[in-house]
Structure formats: C-alpha cells, structure tokens
Motif scaffolding. Structure first.
Motif, PDB file in Angstrom:
ATOM      1  N   CYS A  50      70.160  41.335  51.977  1.00 14.77           N
ATOM      2  CA  CYS A  50      69.435  42.566  51.680  1.00 14.77           C
ATOM      3  C   CYS A  50      68.146  42.245  50.934  1.00 14.77           C
ATOM      4  CB  CYS A  50      70.320  43.479  50.840  1.00 14.77           C
ATOM      5  SG  CYS A  50      69.475  44.929  50.220  1.00 14.77           S
ATOM      6  N   CYS A  53      68.645  43.920  46.980  1.00 12.23           N
ATOM      7  CA  CYS A  53      69.605  43.385  46.011  1.00 12.23           C
ATOM      8  C   CYS A  53      69.981  41.943  46.316  1.00 12.23           C
ATOM      9  CB  CYS A  53      70.849  44.263  45.938  1.00 12.23           C
ATOM     10  SG  CYS A  53      71.858  44.257  47.429  1.00 12.23           S
ATOM     11  N   CYS A  72      72.097  48.860  53.444  1.00  9.03           N
ATOM     12  CA  CYS A  72      72.903  47.995  52.583  1.00  9.03           C
ATOM     13  C   CYS A  72      74.036  48.790  51.950  1.00  9.03           C
ATOM     14  CB  CYS A  72      72.020  47.367  51.515  1.00  9.03           C
ATOM     15  SG  CYS A  72      72.932  46.350  50.358  1.00  9.03           S
ATOM     16  N   CYS A  75      73.419  48.582  47.697  1.00  8.33           N
ATOM     17  CA  CYS A  75      72.359  49.289  46.969  1.00  8.33           C
ATOM     18  C   CYS A  75      71.752  50.427  47.785  1.00  8.33           C
ATOM     19  CB  CYS A  75      71.279  48.300  46.545  1.00  8.33           C
ATOM     20  SG  CYS A  75      70.313  47.661  47.919  1.00  8.33           S
TER      21      CYS A  75
HETATM   22 ZN   LIG Z   1      71.159  45.814  48.949  1.00  3.77          ZN
END
Ligand SMILES: [Zn+2]
Length: 84
Positions: A50, A53, A72, A75
């Motif tokens: 991602c 994050c 994701c 997050c």
């Molecule tokens: Zn993420």
C-alpha cells in the motif's frame, strides 16, 4: 572490514523480499530505503504494498479502463495501479 553491498546484491535482496508471502510495513520501509540508495526502481513491486501505510496490499480489486484500484484493508487508502 565490512564490505559495502553492491547494487546487484541490493537488487537480489529486493527480489527475494517481494517473493515472500508476508511482510510488514517496517520491512517495506527498509527495502524502499535500500532501493533509493542504489537508485533501483521498484516498478512492478510497487503494487505489492500500500502506497500509504506500506503494509502488504490486500483488499477489494476494481478494474477500470486504464487502472486497477485496490482499496487497502488496513488504512482504506485507494491504490491506483496503471495497467499497461
Ligand atoms: Zn494501506
């Protein structure tokens, strides 16, 4: 005396790293730093984690005309991956 890692070694490390099934955001940060140091493009590996994050990317896939989007799970950031 410790020898400095070469670019080739760094590339091997990165390849090995992304062939793993699991990795953490902390490890991604480390590998990104390594890539930056040797000016290695992560290219195809970018879709493995991602953007926000840095955790392993998993979630819902949605494919549109030119992009694949993956939301994701962790997050909720929507990662857009260009389809070539
Ligand atoms: Zn993420």
């Amino acid at each position: 005396m410790k020898t400095k890692p070469t670019k080739k070694e760094a590339e091997n490390n990165i390849e090995k790293f992304f062939s793993r099934k699991e990795f953490s955001a902390k490890e991604v940060r480390k590998i990104k730093r390594l890539a930056m140091k040797f000016n290695i493009k992560l290219g195809k590996y970018r879709r493995e984690f991602c953007k926000k994050c840095l955790d392993k990317l998993r979630g819902k896939n949605k494919v549109s005309k030119n992009y694949k989007t993956v939301k994701c799970e962790r997050c909720r950031f929507v990662n857009r991956i260009k389809i070539s």
